[in-house]
Structure formats: structure tokens, C-alpha cells
Design an enzyme around this catalytic site. Structure first.
Site, short mmCIF file in Angstrom:
data_model
loop_
_atom_site.label_atom_id
_atom_site.label_comp_id
_atom_site.label_asym_id
_atom_site.label_seq_id
_atom_site.Cartn_x
_atom_site.Cartn_y
_atom_site.Cartn_z
N GLU A 136 3.41 8.06 8.40
CA GLU A 136 3.43 7.14 9.76
C GLU A 136 4.87 6.79 9.96
O GLU A 136 5.70 6.73 9.12
CB GLU A 136 2.72 6.00 9.52
CG GLU A 136 2.85 4.95 8.32
CD GLU A 136 1.84 3.98 7.92
OE1 GLU A 136 0.67 4.49 8.01
OE2 GLU A 136 2.64 2.89 7.50
N ARG A 182 -4.46 0.81 -1.86
CA ARG A 182 -3.98 -0.82 -1.85
C ARG A 182 -3.40 -0.75 -3.48
O ARG A 182 -3.97 -0.52 -4.37
CB ARG A 182 -4.98 -1.77 -1.69
CG ARG A 182 -4.56 -3.10 -0.91
CD ARG A 182 -5.70 -3.74 -0.47
NE ARG A 182 -6.15 -3.25 0.69
CZ ARG A 182 -7.48 -3.27 1.20
NH1 ARG A 182 -8.48 -3.36 0.20
NH2 ARG A 182 -7.79 -3.04 2.27
N GLN A 214 0.93 -1.21 0.04
CA GLN A 214 0.03 -0.08 -0.06
C GLN A 214 0.78 1.21 0.06
O GLN A 214 2.13 1.50 0.16
CB GLN A 214 -1.00 -0.11 1.19
CG GLN A 214 -0.40 -0.43 2.43
CD GLN A 214 -1.37 -0.43 3.68
OE1 GLN A 214 -1.27 0.29 4.57
NE2 GLN A 214 -2.17 -1.37 3.71
N HIS A 243 4.65 0.27 0.87
CA HIS A 243 5.11 -0.42 2.00
C HIS A 243 4.19 -1.16 2.68
O HIS A 243 2.98 -1.32 2.07
CB HIS A 243 5.20 0.62 3.25
CG HIS A 243 3.92 1.43 3.61
ND1 HIS A 243 3.47 2.18 2.92
CD2 HIS A 243 2.99 1.14 4.72
CE1 HIS A 243 2.11 2.84 3.44
NE2 HIS A 243 1.95 2.18 4.50
N HIS A 275 0.35 5.82 1.00
CA HIS A 275 -0.71 6.85 1.68
C HIS A 275 -0.32 8.15 0.63
O HIS A 275 0.66 8.39 0.48
CB HIS A 275 -0.58 6.99 2.97
CG HIS A 275 -0.76 5.80 3.96
ND1 HIS A 275 -1.84 5.24 4.03
CD2 HIS A 275 0.23 5.13 4.61
CE1 HIS A 275 -1.37 4.15 4.49
NE2 HIS A 275 -0.19 3.90 4.99
ZN ZN Z 1 0.51 2.57 5.90
#
Ligand code: ZN
Length: 324
Positions: A118, A195, A98, A175, A100
Site C-alpha cells: 500500500e 496487528r 500493524q 506501520h 501486512h
Molecule cells: Zn496498512
């Protein structure tokens, strides 16, 4: 001022397992427990205060009704969501590959939502563990053809990791967490995930939705050097807040308590998760699996015992905006 202990929210996922119950002692049923949202004020998971003056209140409500605990004005907390989300993730099998978006892309394409930056702290993993971080495409054309043609072996880049490693995942970074890994995630308060590939797995008889175009839009090319993504934490001082990373969204620290740790009053509020061991926090018992917030004005922090905590504070982004 009292520490605010929270009741986590649990998520069941096709890749989840039983580690959160068996290793962290959380009372949650099922053999597909993927995530423990330990400190969260999100519409998909809003933790309740466990005890004390604010018992039963949701974190989002505390944020709105007691902005002073976070060093904010009421106007600020009415117009901004609580900035961070802390999770423990237990991956029994591989998570999907995935990526972001950043704040700008998310604001435009996801109804004004925040993007997602993150980071991960590895709590437990097998000897030869690795994570998917980044990809091998040299140009945007190559990236698009690798994804559209499903050349996953060529595309995906894996990086070896061990217990105690820290990994920063900037928006645009491909990641995936691999099976067997348990980690603590500190992230922006957002749930926007694109995704790219899900190993052709089925969930309830159907493949889970992929977001191919959005992924191609937001993946950074070329990927950052893999050595730059992972940092090792061996040899850090005990009884001290050791900074693991700081960016505009958060500062993340590791604190290993061995005997007694005296931490001076912090400039803002502090989030903390006990990831190992037990002890006391200014005389209050704490143990592995506890998540708490030390509000602004909590004062000096005294931790005693034998335990490890991952702590975080909001980054300059929130502070700058609050000052305006
Ligand atoms: Zn993530």
C-alpha cells in the site's frame, strides 16, 4: 466512453472521526467514521456505480461483466479480483501498529488471499505530524524479544511527515497512522492486516485481537531506511500526471489542475480521486470527494478548473498476467 463515478462505502472504526463528513462532504452519520472506500470491489466493501449506463452495478460485477473496460478478457476477470482499492482514511486517534504479509505468505496462510502493498498520500495533518514506519530491531531475535516483552518505545520508529508527502509501505513494513492525519491510500485489493500492538485499548470492553506470531513471521528485519520511505512532492509541475511511485502492483500519480490539463489517452484504465477543489472532466462537473474510473478507450482527458487529483493505474503484475 463515459467516466464511471462510484458511491463510496464507509467504515466505522474506534479511531475514526467526523472529518470525512465535515471536510469531504460525504453524507454519512456518526463520529467514528474511519474510512471511505472510494474505489473498491472487495467482499467487505463493493462500490456501486453512481450514474450513467451502469448505474447501480457493483464494481466487482462491472469487472466481471465488462472486462473490455479494463483491457482484460472475461476469463481473466473471472479468475482474478479487481486489483486495487482506493481509500481515504481519517484518523482521529492513533491506529494500531500493524504489518501486512506479501502475496506468498497470504496465499499460504490466508486462504489464497492477496498480500498487501500500500501507499499513502498525506491530505491533511497537524504541523508536527509523524507516522510509524519501520522499527528499531537490529536482528530477528531482537525483534521477537521486543514484541514479546512489549518494549514498544524501543521498538517503534516514528518518521516526521507533512501535507503532500508520499509514503510507500511494502509488505513486512511495520506501520501506523497517527491521530490527526488524513490520507489517501492506494493499495492491493486485500484486507489482510496483522496487528502487532494496539496501545492496550479496549473496543466494546475488550482488547482487539493481536496477531503476534504472524507479525513476527512477516516483519522485515532490519527495517528499510526511514529516508527511503517518505518522498516530498513540492514543486511538481501542474496540469501533468506526475508519477509518485510505481511498483508491480500500481503506478500512482498526482495531478494538480490549474486552468486546463490535457492528458493524452492512457494505455489502460485509470482510477482517480479528486482530493481538493473542483472543475470539469471532459465537460462533466467534478469536485472534491469524487471517485471515478476512466475505462480503457476513454480517449484524451481534459480537466479544467482548480483541483488536485490522485490517480492510479494497475502495475505490471496485472498487465503481464493478462497477456499470458
Ligand atoms: Zn496498512
Amino acid at each position: 466512453m463515459e467516466a464511471i463515478f462510484l458511491n463510496p462505502v464507509f467504515k466505522h472504526n474506534i479511531w475514526g472521526g467526523t472529518g470525512l463528513r465535515e471536510k469531504y462532504g460525504y453524507e454519512v452519520e456518526g463520529d467514528d467514521i474511519g474510512e471511505c472506500w472510494g474505489i473498491a470491489a472487495h467482499q467487505n466493501g463493493d462500490c456501486e456505480v453512481k450514474n450513467g449506463t451502469y448505474a447501480g452495478m457493483h464494481l466487482s460485477q462491472l469487472w466481471r461483466e465488462h472486462p473490455e473496460m479494463f483491457g482484460k478478457s472475461g476469463e481473466y476477470t473471472a479468475n482474478h479480483v479487481f486489483p486495487l482499492l482506493i481509500k481515504i482514511i481519517d484518523a482521529k486517534s492513533d491506529l494500531s501498529i500493524q504489518v501486512h504479509p506479501d502475496d506468498t505468505y497470504a496465499a499460504e496462510h490466508e486462504n489464497g488471499s492477496l498480500g498487501k502493498t500500500e501507499c499513502w498520500y498525506i491530505l491533511d495533518c497537524p504541523e508536527d505530524a509523524c507516522l510509524v514506519i519501520g522499527h528499531n530491531a537490529g536482528s530477528r531475535e531482537e525483534l521477537e524479544s521486543m514484541i514479546r516483552e512489549g518494549r514498544w518505545n524501543e521498538f517503534i520508529r516514528t518518521v516526521p511527515v507533512k501535507k503532500g508527502d508520499f509514503i510507500q509501505i511494502n509488505p513486512g513494513t511495520v506501520h501506523a497512522i497517527k491521530g490527526g492525519i488524513m490520507l489517501l491510500e492506494t493499495q492491493q485489493n486485500s484486507d489482510i492486516t496483522y496487528r502487532v500492538y494496539d496501545y492496550d485499548r479496549l473496543s466494546n470492553g475488550k482488547p482487539r485481537q493481536l496477531h503476534v506470531q504472524q507479525s513476527i513471521d512477516v516483519i522485515a528485519v532490519p527495517a528499510e531506511d526511514s529516508e527511503k520511505c517518505v518522498s516530498h512532492t513540492d514543486g511538481m509541475e501542474t496540469n501533468k500526471l506526475n508519477e509518485l511511485y510505481s511498483c508491480k502492483y500500481y503506478n500512482v500519480y498526482r495531478l494538480s489542475v490549474d486552468g486546463k490539463a490535457e492528458i493524452p489517452e492512457q494505455p489502460g484504465y485509470l482510477l482517480a480521486t479528486v482530493v481538493n477543489g473542483s472543475g470539469t472532466l471532459n465537460g462533466v462537473p467534478v469536485e472534491k470527494g469524487d471517485h471515478f474510473i476512466l475505462p480503457c478507450g476513454y480517449g484524451d482527458i481534459c480537466l479544467e478548473g482548480s483541483m488536485q487529483l490522485i490517480c492510479s493505474a494497475e502495475g505490471t503484475d496485472g498487465k503481464d498476467q493478462a497477456d499470458r
